[in-house]
Scaffold this motif. Sequence first.
Motif, PDB file in Angstrom:
ATOM      1  N   ILE A  89       0.852  -1.194   0.000  1.00  0.00           N
ATOM      2  CA  ILE A  89       0.000   0.000   0.000  1.00  0.00           C
ATOM      3  C   ILE A  89       0.886   1.241   0.000  1.00  0.00           C
ATOM      4  N   LEU A  90       0.519   2.211  -0.846  1.00  0.00           N
ATOM      5  CA  LEU A  90       1.121   3.539  -0.745  1.00  0.00           C
ATOM      6  C   LEU A  90       0.089   4.475  -0.120  1.00  0.00           C
ATOM      7  N   ILE A  91       0.485   5.188   0.915  1.00  0.00           N
ATOM      8  CA  ILE A  91      -0.348   6.251   1.494  1.00  0.00           C
ATOM      9  C   ILE A  91       0.221   7.560   0.966  1.00  0.00           C
ATOM     10  N   THR A  92      -0.593   8.303   0.218  1.00  0.00           N
ATOM     11  CA  THR A  92      -0.089   9.470  -0.515  1.00  0.00           C
ATOM     12  C   THR A  92      -0.928  10.699  -0.183  1.00  0.00           C
ATOM     13  N   LEU A  93      -0.261  11.790   0.167  1.00  0.00           N
ATOM     14  CA  LEU A  93      -0.935  13.066   0.437  1.00  0.00           C
ATOM     15  C   LEU A  93      -0.394  14.094  -0.537  1.00  0.00           C
ATOM     16  N   TYR A  94      -1.294  14.799  -1.213  1.00  0.00           N
ATOM     17  CA  TYR A  94      -0.897  15.666  -2.334  1.00  0.00           C
ATOM     18  C   TYR A  94      -1.015  17.140  -2.003  1.00  0.00           C
TER      19      TYR A  94
END
Length: 245
Positions: A89-94
Amino acid sequence: IKPYFEIYRDTFKIGDIIGYNLVGMIEGNDPKLKDEFIILGGHYDHIGEGKEVNGDKIANGANDDASGTIAAMEFGKHFANSKTNKRSILITLYAAEEMGLKGSAHLAKRLKDEGLNAYTMINFEMIGVPRAKDKSMAYMSGFDRSNFAPILNKYAGEEVVGFFPKAKEFKLFFRSDNFPFFKEFNMPAHAISTFDFTNFDYYHHVDDEADKMDYDHMASFINKMIPGLEGMMNAPTKEVTLSDE
C-alpha cells in the motif's frame, strides 16, 4: 509506515513555488503479491484565502480535503498495525490539487517512470459529512469505468459506495487526484466522496472548518471501507479491471 522514497517528501516545483507530496509505504505480506501496489490518497492543500466572513479569510479546508487525508492516514494506521495486506500500500498526500492536480500529476508520473507495479488507486475527497439516509453512504467518480464499486461492496458486505448521476454530469472523475493516476497507469483510479452538493454549504468557503465535520460519520465510513479494501488487497488475482467502454 516507511517512506517510499528515501524520505517521505516527493518534491516538485511550479514556477518559483516548491511543493511536497508525502509518500509512505506499507509492504505487503505475500512474497509475490507485495510487488503490486494499491495507492490510497487525498490532498492536503486548499485555496488559501477566501471571501472574508466575520473577520476570517483563511480557508482551512476541513472537508476539502483534510477529511480525505485523514481517511488515507487512518487506513495506513490500520494496515501498518494489522499487517493483513498481501499487496503493498502507498499512502499518498498531495499538494497543489487546487492549482490543477499538480502534485498528484507529478507523483503519478514519477512512479510510472520508476516502474511501479500499480494495481489500483483510490482518492478520498470530502468525506467529512454524511449523505441523506436514503442514499448510499458514499459514491465513486467514474463509476462505470471499472468494476471497482461492486467488488469493494462485495467484500464490505454492504453497499458502501454507490452511483451518483451528478458525478458524471459534473465530470468529477477528471477533477480530482485520481485522474493523473488513471492517465499515467491506465488502471482503475477513482475518487470516493460523501459530499454530494446538497449536504454541505461551505465548499471553497472560509467556514469549511473542523467543527462542521461529523466525526462519527467519518469513523463509520472508514470502518466500513476497511474490509472492502482488505478483500481487494488480498484477492489472489487482480479482480478490479477497467471496463470496455
